[in-house]
Write a protein that holds these residues in place. Structure first.
Motif, PDB file in Angstrom:
ATOM      1  N   UNK A 220       0.035  -2.999   1.137  1.00  0.00           N
ATOM      2  CA  UNK A 220       0.732  -2.869   2.201  1.00  0.00           C
ATOM      3  C   UNK A 220       2.086  -1.522   1.994  1.00  0.00           C
ATOM      4  N   UNK A 221       2.968  -1.845   1.464  1.00  0.00           N
ATOM      5  CA  UNK A 221       3.926  -0.586   1.291  1.00  0.00           C
ATOM      6  C   UNK A 221       3.458   0.587   0.683  1.00  0.00           C
ATOM      7  N   UNK A 222       2.500   0.435  -0.072  1.00  0.00           N
ATOM      8  CA  UNK A 222       1.542   2.018  -0.180  1.00  0.00           C
ATOM      9  C   UNK A 222       1.029   2.673   1.083  1.00  0.00           C
TER      10      UNK A 222
ATOM     11  N   UNK B  58       0.819   2.111   9.610  1.00  0.00           N
ATOM     12  CA  UNK B  58       0.918   0.602   9.824  1.00  0.00           C
ATOM     13  C   UNK B  58      -0.385  -0.511   9.115  1.00  0.00           C
ATOM     14  N   UNK B  59      -0.306  -0.873   8.737  1.00  0.00           N
ATOM     15  CA  UNK B  59      -1.443  -1.871   7.869  1.00  0.00           C
ATOM     16  C   UNK B  59      -1.013  -3.255   7.703  1.00  0.00           C
ATOM     17  N   UNK B  60      -1.878  -4.474   7.881  1.00  0.00           N
ATOM     18  CA  UNK B  60      -1.445  -5.649   7.896  1.00  0.00           C
ATOM     19  C   UNK B  60      -2.776  -6.550   6.730  1.00  0.00           C
ATOM     20  N   UNK B  61      -2.367  -7.804   6.758  1.00  0.00           N
ATOM     21  CA  UNK B  61      -3.417  -8.453   6.185  1.00  0.00           C
ATOM     22  C   UNK B  61      -3.435  -9.833   7.885  1.00  0.00           C
ATOM     23  N   UNK B  62      -5.233 -10.190   7.846  1.00  0.00           N
ATOM     24  CA  UNK B  62      -4.811 -10.984   8.545  1.00  0.00           C
ATOM     25  C   UNK B  62      -6.177 -12.555   8.444  1.00  0.00           C
ATOM     26  N   UNK B  63      -6.558 -13.142   8.684  1.00  0.00           N
ATOM     27  CA  UNK B  63      -7.753 -15.048   8.251  1.00  0.00           C
ATOM     28  C   UNK B  63      -8.269 -14.356   8.604  1.00  0.00           C
TER      29      UNK B  63
ATOM     30  N   UNK C 246       2.396  -7.925   6.185  1.00  0.00           N
ATOM     31  CA  UNK C 246       2.375  -6.718   7.492  1.00  0.00           C
ATOM     32  C   UNK C 246       3.863  -5.510   7.078  1.00  0.00           C
ATOM     33  N   UNK C 247       3.565  -4.095   7.053  1.00  0.00           N
ATOM     34  CA  UNK C 247       3.854  -3.822   6.997  1.00  0.00           C
ATOM     35  C   UNK C 247       4.949  -2.717   7.697  1.00  0.00           C
ATOM     36  N   UNK C 248       6.148  -2.292   7.214  1.00  0.00           N
ATOM     37  CA  UNK C 248       7.024  -1.772   8.585  1.00  0.00           C
ATOM     38  C   UNK C 248       5.956  -0.883  10.038  1.00  0.00           C
ATOM     39  N   UNK C 249       5.642  -0.276   9.458  1.00  0.00           N
ATOM     40  CA  UNK C 249       4.704   0.828  10.271  1.00  0.00           C
ATOM     41  C   UNK C 249       3.822  -0.342  11.630  1.00  0.00           C
ATOM     42  N   UNK C 250       3.397  -1.905  10.981  1.00  0.00           N
ATOM     43  CA  UNK C 250       3.032  -2.326  12.325  1.00  0.00           C
ATOM     44  C   UNK C 250       4.251  -2.600  13.117  1.00  0.00           C
ATOM     45  N   UNK C 251       5.278  -3.224  12.364  1.00  0.00           N
ATOM     46  CA  UNK C 251       6.661  -3.526  12.754  1.00  0.00           C
ATOM     47  C   UNK C 251       7.085  -1.999  14.148  1.00  0.00           C
ATOM     48  N   UNK C 252       7.313  -1.111  13.955  1.00  0.00           N
ATOM     49  CA  UNK C 252       7.608  -0.076  14.349  1.00  0.00           C
ATOM     50  C   UNK C 252       6.878  -0.219  15.740  1.00  0.00           C
ATOM     51  N   UNK C 253       5.801  -0.453  15.879  1.00  0.00           N
ATOM     52  CA  UNK C 253       3.796  -0.759  16.952  1.00  0.00           C
ATOM     53  C   UNK C 253       5.144  -2.148  17.976  1.00  0.00           C
TER      54      UNK C 253
ATOM     55  N   UNK D   5      -9.925 -13.168   4.559  1.00  0.00           N
ATOM     56  CA  UNK D   5      -9.142 -12.363   4.219  1.00  0.00           C
ATOM     57  C   UNK D   5      -9.553 -10.998   4.797  1.00  0.00           C
ATOM     58  N   UNK D   6      -8.726 -10.209   5.645  1.00  0.00           N
ATOM     59  CA  UNK D   6      -9.111  -8.588   6.123  1.00  0.00           C
ATOM     60  C   UNK D   6      -7.449  -7.530   6.024  1.00  0.00           C
ATOM     61  N   UNK D   7      -7.925  -6.952   5.185  1.00  0.00           N
ATOM     62  CA  UNK D   7      -6.809  -5.588   5.338  1.00  0.00           C
ATOM     63  C   UNK D   7      -7.429  -4.792   6.071  1.00  0.00           C
ATOM     64  N   UNK D   8      -6.558  -4.760   7.273  1.00  0.00           N
ATOM     65  CA  UNK D   8      -6.437  -3.646   8.544  1.00  0.00           C
ATOM     66  C   UNK D   8      -5.343  -2.198   8.009  1.00  0.00           C
ATOM     67  N   UNK D   9      -5.795  -1.128   7.947  1.00  0.00           N
ATOM     68  CA  UNK D   9      -4.989  -0.237   8.211  1.00  0.00           C
ATOM     69  C   UNK D   9      -5.483   0.668   8.931  1.00  0.00           C
ATOM     70  N   UNK D  10      -4.464   1.444  10.284  1.00  0.00           N
ATOM     71  CA  UNK D  10      -4.474   2.417  11.175  1.00  0.00           C
ATOM     72  C   UNK D  10      -4.001   3.753  11.005  1.00  0.00           C
ATOM     73  N   UNK D  11      -4.949   4.083  10.286  1.00  0.00           N
ATOM     74  CA  UNK D  11      -4.580   5.920   9.813  1.00  0.00           C
ATOM     75  C   UNK D  11      -5.142   7.004  10.564  1.00  0.00           C
ATOM     76  N   UNK D  12      -3.380   8.049  10.430  1.00  0.00           N
ATOM     77  CA  UNK D  12      -3.917   8.683  11.877  1.00  0.00           C
ATOM     78  C   UNK D  12      -5.406   9.365  12.107  1.00  0.00           C
TER      79      UNK D  12
END
Length: 276
Positions: A102-104, A109-114, A122-129, A255-262
């Motif tokens: 997530x930090x990488x 934005x990136x997060x992990x959900x069940x 979640x990382x700081x990109x998610x916190x921004x949104x 578990x699923x790792x979701x990333x939001x790529x520009x």
């Protein structure tokens, strides 16, 4: 939507999964190295499958790990897959790895959900949104679908809300078709019933993105983007979801790792400008 056949024995359960996957007894038998006669006997209760056969059929029917345990119990065997809490010491390596991942991805934005979209990390990109969302939506357990589609959540900021909402609901429908989850069905019913806010679609908002303001042609997206307003700017993301291969634990399997790529250069530039 197809429902699993009634009955608590392993036979009716397997038949329900086979019918859900739209396979004949012969097709399943060929895949599993068995015979249609034996599959028929198992489904009708005339034959008790071995533990290995239950797992083999579950593999070829693409049955979720959690449900494989249910099949084993119905057949009289012990569950094969543990369900270890993510906070357990045995999961430390997994937690550290996810945190590094997530930090990488920052500043993206990136997060992990069940399995029911509860946010586990979640990382700081998610916190921004999520900045400035109402406190009641941010109380644990934080739910990604609820935050995105709630009329007090991100929904009013999403420029292509109708498209993105349809995408998310279709994604949940596919998951419900693959796994028997009352919790996921309840979440689907909840978020599908949310009213559409007045804002949210390109045709119903006064906000203009950078390309429109500059008189340039829209950027050619390569996949359906999430177009979301943040502090007067329209950011465009493409969602990518990763899961663990060959999981041996129920928790890990869900578990699923979701990333939001520009999805355009303007979003890349804006996010990089936020990086210290």
């Amino acid at each position: 939507m197809t429902t699993v056949a009634s009955g608590t024995g392993v036979g009716p359960l397997l038949r329900g999964w086979r019918e859900r996957r739209r396979l004949s007894q012969l097709e399943l038998a060929l895949r599993a190295g068995s015979s249609a006669r034996h599959i028929s006997f198992v489904e009708t209760g005339r034959s008790r499958p071995s533990e290995d056969m239950v797992l083999r059929l579950a593999e070829h029917l693409d049955i979720p790990v959690r449900e494989r345990n249910s099949l084993l119990l119905a057949a009289g065997y012990a569950p094969r897959y543990a369900e270890t809490p993510l906070g357990d010491p045995a999961m430390e390596a997994l937690r550290v790895g996810m945190e590094q991942l997530l930090n990488g991805y920052e500043p993206y934005p990136a997060l992990v959900v069940d399995g029911t979209y509860n946010v586990l990390a979640a990382n700081r990109g998610i916190a921004m949104l999520l900045d400035s969302l109402p406190e009641h939506l941010l109380l644990p357990p934080l739910n990604a679908m609820r935050i995105t589609l709630h009329p007090e959540g991100l929904a009013p900021r999403i420029r292509n809300l109708r498209q993105w909402r349809a995408h998310l609901l279709a994604q949940m429908e596919r998951q419900i078709a693959l796994a028997r989850s009352d919790a996921l069905r309840a979440l689907y019913d909840e978020v599908a019933a949310y009213p559409l806010p007045e804002a949210g679609d390109d045709a119903h908002t006064g906000l203009a993105d950078d390309e429109s303001e500059a008189g340039e042609a829209p950027f050619p997206y390569f996949a359906l983007p999430l177009r979301i307003e943040h502090e007067g700017r329209v950011l465009s993301f493409v969602s990518s979801i990763a899961t663990f291969n060959t999981p041996m634990d129920v928790t890990v399997a869900e578990l699923a790792i979701e990333t939001l790529l520009p999805a355009d250069p303007a979003t890349v530039k804006y996010l990089q400008s936020l990086t210290p």
